[in-house]
Each structure stands twice: as C-alpha cells, then as structure tokens.
Design an enzyme around this catalytic site. Structure first.
Site, PDB file in Angstrom:
ATOM      1  N   ASP A 180       0.830  -1.201   0.000  1.00  0.00           N
ATOM      2  CA  ASP A 180       0.000   0.000   0.000  1.00  0.00           C
ATOM      3  C   ASP A 180       0.864   1.251   0.000  1.00  0.00           C
ATOM      4  OD1 ASP A 180      -2.002   1.848   0.226  1.00  0.00           O
ATOM      5  OD2 ASP A 180      -2.592   1.302   2.260  1.00  0.00           O
ATOM      6  N   ASP A 377      -1.535   6.062  -6.476  1.00  0.00           N
ATOM      7  CA  ASP A 377      -1.819   5.145  -5.375  1.00  0.00           C
ATOM      8  C   ASP A 377      -2.008   3.725  -5.899  1.00  0.00           C
ATOM      9  OD1 ASP A 377      -2.544   4.390  -2.674  1.00  0.00           O
ATOM     10  OD2 ASP A 377      -4.616   4.355  -3.355  1.00  0.00           O
TER      11      ASP A 377
END
Length: 497
Positions: A180, A377
C-alpha cells in the site's frame, strides 16, 4: 515538350496536397498515439477465465507452503507481486457482481484516503475517527486473559488489491501482506487474538520469534505514530482507516525477510485486535513516504512495482533500489508539507485523441493549505479526478466515440458502451502530460474496461468532490511505476512486468 493545361495542374497540385496531408495525418497519429485499439474479444475472455480456478488452486497451494524466492543483488532487492485474484478465490457467480464488489471496495478506499487528508488539513488527529471510549476499549481488548476465537471478516473494506509474500520474525514465518503506497505503518496480525479476521497463513506467533522486541514509549518510532499509548512503558499503536477499519496492538521491532534478504529491526505493528480489513493477507506493508514506511526504514533510495492485470493470477515484481529503465517516462515526485505519506505527481494536462484539454494547471497543483494535487496510489483502482477535470475528459472521450453504441452507466461509471457485437474497437487515446514535456499515453485496456461478460465496457475514470485527484491502479496496469525518492522523480515504463 508537352505542356499541362491550367486545370490539370490545379488537379495535380490538389492531389499532391491531399496525399501529403493524409500521409502527415497518419504519421502524426502513429507518433502521438491519437487512437488505441481495444481487443473486445480478449478483454471479455478474461472475464470468463477469472472463474477458471483449477490451475490457480494448484499454483497457490505450492506458494503457500514456501516463501517465494526473490532475485536480489548487492544493490537491489526484488520480490514477487500478486493480484488479489491470485490469493482470494472469487465468491461471485458472474463477473458483473465481482465488478460491483470491487467498485464498492474502491469507494471505501477513496473515502479512507480523502478522510485522512481532510483530518490532517483540519488539524484533527485520525484518532478522532472514532469516539475516545471506543478507542480505549479497542486498546484494552487484547489485554484480556480470555482470548476470543478469530472472527471472519465479511468483506475487504480498505486496499488489498496487490500482495507480496514476506517473512516475519526469526525463524521467518512466510505470510502474504498487502502492498500500500497510501500507508506508512507496517503491521501483521499476532497471537493471541482478541479479534482477528481470516487470513490464508497461520497467525504470527511472537513467542516463536527470537527477533521480536517491544518498543518503549520514548523511542522515535513510537513518537512517530499518529495514535499511540503506553502500557508498562511499552508502545501500543492504533491505525484507523477512514472506512472504520482498524488495527490495534503492540508496536515492536522485528526481522522482515524478502526472499533471501533479511532486514533487522523493522518497526511493525503486532495487531491483536483487527477488524474489517484484508481477507487472505496477514497484514500490510506500508510503502508510503513517511518515516515509518518500509522503504524509509530500509533506507531505499528508490522502489518500483509493476501491476499485473487485476484478473490475472500471474506474478510481477516489487523492487527496491533498482535503477529506472532508460526509456522511462518521468514526472516530478512532489510532497505535501502537511502529509508526507502520499506520493504527489507533477502533472500539467490531459489529452484525448492527441488534443490537449483546456484544464487550468491549478487543478493539478497543491495549494498553500495542502489541498488539491494529484497522488498516485497502488490501492485505489479507478482514477478519480476533480469534477470539472473529469467532465472535460469524459466529454472529449464521448465526442470521440460517437461511433460506438452507448448504454446506461454502472455504479460510479456514467460513460459505458455496449460492445457485444464487436471483436475490437478503435478509441481515442487518453494521455497524461507532465511538466517536463513527457507524455504517457495509456493503452485502451487501461481506460475502457469490461463490467460483465456480455460486452458492457465503461470509461474507467470517475469524478470526485474532493480537491484531491488520485491516479489508480487500473491506469497503472502493465506499467512499471518507479519512485526515485532521492531525485524526486516518478518513472513509467510500459510492458516491463
């Protein structure tokens, strides 16, 4: 010598002019990628193959019983990277329901990112995501002598689309962890569990590790947490995700092993109380820009990943300290002084079919208060753009696809097409433009994606009311994305997975 009459010379000149114009147009089209070809048949077939799990179950079983080997050298570390479908068997009967579940997870992910930024910019700690009484209860839960049985989490609420297999402790216990780029704190579920969700591997046993060491409250790692408490001078952590998910436990140092490379004294959360998080994975490896992230603790000057197709069970790699390929398209890597976790991308425009859209550059910039800008992201799937920016992009794309049969929108998508009668279609290329003059054209499959197995394809961008725009992983698939932290650059290399 035969002389040409005036009318004939005009016809000949017009012919030459038209030929040159056509030739120039073709050359421009090829060089600037004004159109892209989408194989409808191939994309639709993938939606069917995702439910063919026989070969995957055999492959997965083999990986679960061994730690994956990484290719490493004295200057770089590389490990395998898998999509969610590799680890978690789809529980849906058809591709449409699977798509809707993905979009629901994705919406929760975006809420989590924007909520965190809003709280930081508003001067509020993310501990205020829940009432103080609830927080204290969570921090106390795992102290109880009577440990509850593990609780199965019904759905994944946060990120959790791509995983790597790493070792935790000494001797190393191999587990799958979510990767992440929007988080910093690394954590893993730990025994004893007051409340743990279901994971593929056994719960990590701190007592079985010789390298497990609790952190005291006075350490810099503990002080760097957004939310922490003390218990007998040991550090307790809590990480709350904006969708209501959280992990709570002891903040410790442990050995993290990537293939054959062991990294000692990595600060991680040993979570005894974890809720609503990532089915299958044992925890999370934070790749953000903060001091507690794994790249920061590794002192890596750079890292890169290549995301395989979301419906693929094949593997790509996550690499640390590997150089950018010479043909990489580069963009500035920016930081928000208010929040060092997110990776902001220096952008100055979008184009459709080779035509630059009329979008003010301020839409791509971080303002003086830390609002706005564009982040990239790994956990967000669908790219979100500020509403006005999205409308300009969508309208230009719709204008260039009038030859395609439109159909009603699906979930967060308002621009969809019925391509059931097509084997392939040509669509205008969507490209990202960066301040240094670099242009990144996207392949058609990265912005026109199937929503079912019946030929419904949607334009894979969505509007957001937040001033923050997010480049998601659908647009990153099949591209090696590198983060040169020392030189503040982001690099994109196509077909390098």
């Amino acid at each position: 010598m035969v002389q040409m009459g005036f009318p004939f010379r005009i016809v000949l000149l017009l012919f030459c002019f038209c030929f040159q114009a056509i030739h120039s147009s073709r050359t421009f089209s090829q060089s600037s990628k004004t159109t892209s070809l989408l194989s409808v048949a191939a994309s639709t077939q993938k939606t069917v193959n995702v439910f063919s799990l026989d070969s995957r179950s055999t492959k997965t079983h083999g990986y679960l019983n061994q730690q994956e080997q990484s290719v490493s050298s004295s200057s770089s570390i590389s490990l395998h990277l898998h999509s969610r479908v590799f680890l978690h068997r789809p529980s849906h009967n058809d591709y449409r329901s699977l798509s809707l579940a993905r979009l629901k997870r994705d919406s929760a992910r975006v809420r989590s990112l924007t909520t965190r930024l809003d709280l930081v910019l508003g001067g509020v700690s993310n501990s205020d995501l829940k009432p103080a009484e609830t927080q204290n209860n969570e921090l106390e839960k795992f102290k109880a002598e009577d440990v509850q049985a593990p609780v199965v989490s019904g759905t994944s609420q946060g990120s959790g689309e791509y995983f790597s297999r790493v070792g935790i402790g000494k001797p190393a216990s191999p587990v799958y962890m979510v990767l992440d780029t929007g988080s910093d704190v690394n954590w893993v579920q730990c025994a004893p569990c007051a409340e743990c969700y279901q994971q593929t591997d056994p719960i990590f046993e701190p007592a079985a590790s010789t390298s497990y060491a609790p952190l005291t409250c006075e350490t810099q790692q503990c002080k760097s947490l957004d939310v922490s408490e003390c218990r007998n001078d040991t550090c307790l952590y809590e990480v709350s995700y904006g969708d209501g998910s959280y992990t709570v436990g002891d903040f410790v140092t442990e050995t993290v092993t990537l293939g054959t490379v062991a990294v000692d004294n990595v600060a991680i959360g040993c979570g005894h109380n974890n809720e609503g998080l990532f089915i299958g994975a044992a925890g999370l490896l934070g790749l953000g820009g903060g001091s507690l992230s794994f790249p920061s603790q590794l002192n890596a000057t750079s890292f890169s990943y290549c995301l395989v197709d979301r419906d693929s069970d094949s593997a790509s790699t996550l690499e640390f300290d590997s150089p950018f390929p010479p043909n990489a398209v580069t963009a500035p890597l920016l930081r928000n002084p208010q929040l060092d976790t997110f990776y902001y991308l220096g952008m100055e425009g979008l184009s459709v079919g080779g035509e630059l859209l009329s979008i003010p550059k301020s839409f791509f910039e971080i303002d003086g208060d830390g609002n706005g800008g564009v982040i990239i992201d790994s956990g967000t799937a669908v790219t979100r753009l500020q509403t006005d920016m999205y409308n300009a992009l969508r309208d230009a794309f719709v204008n260039g696809t009038r030859h395609l049969q439109s159909t009603e929108g699906v979930a967060l998508f308002d621009t969809c097409y019925d391509l059931s009668s097509k084997t392939s279609v040509e669509v205008p290329t969507v490209s990202f433009h960066f301040p240094n003059g670099s242009v990144l054209p996207l392949p058609a499959e990265n912005f026109l994606i199937p929503l079912d197995s019946n030929g419904t394809f949607c334009f894979a961008f969505a509007p957001t009311s937040s001033p923050l725009s997010i480049i998601g992983n659908v647009q990153q698939q099949g591209t090696r994305v590198g983060f040169d932290r020392s030189n503040s650059l982001v690099g994109f290399t196509r077909n390098n997975c």
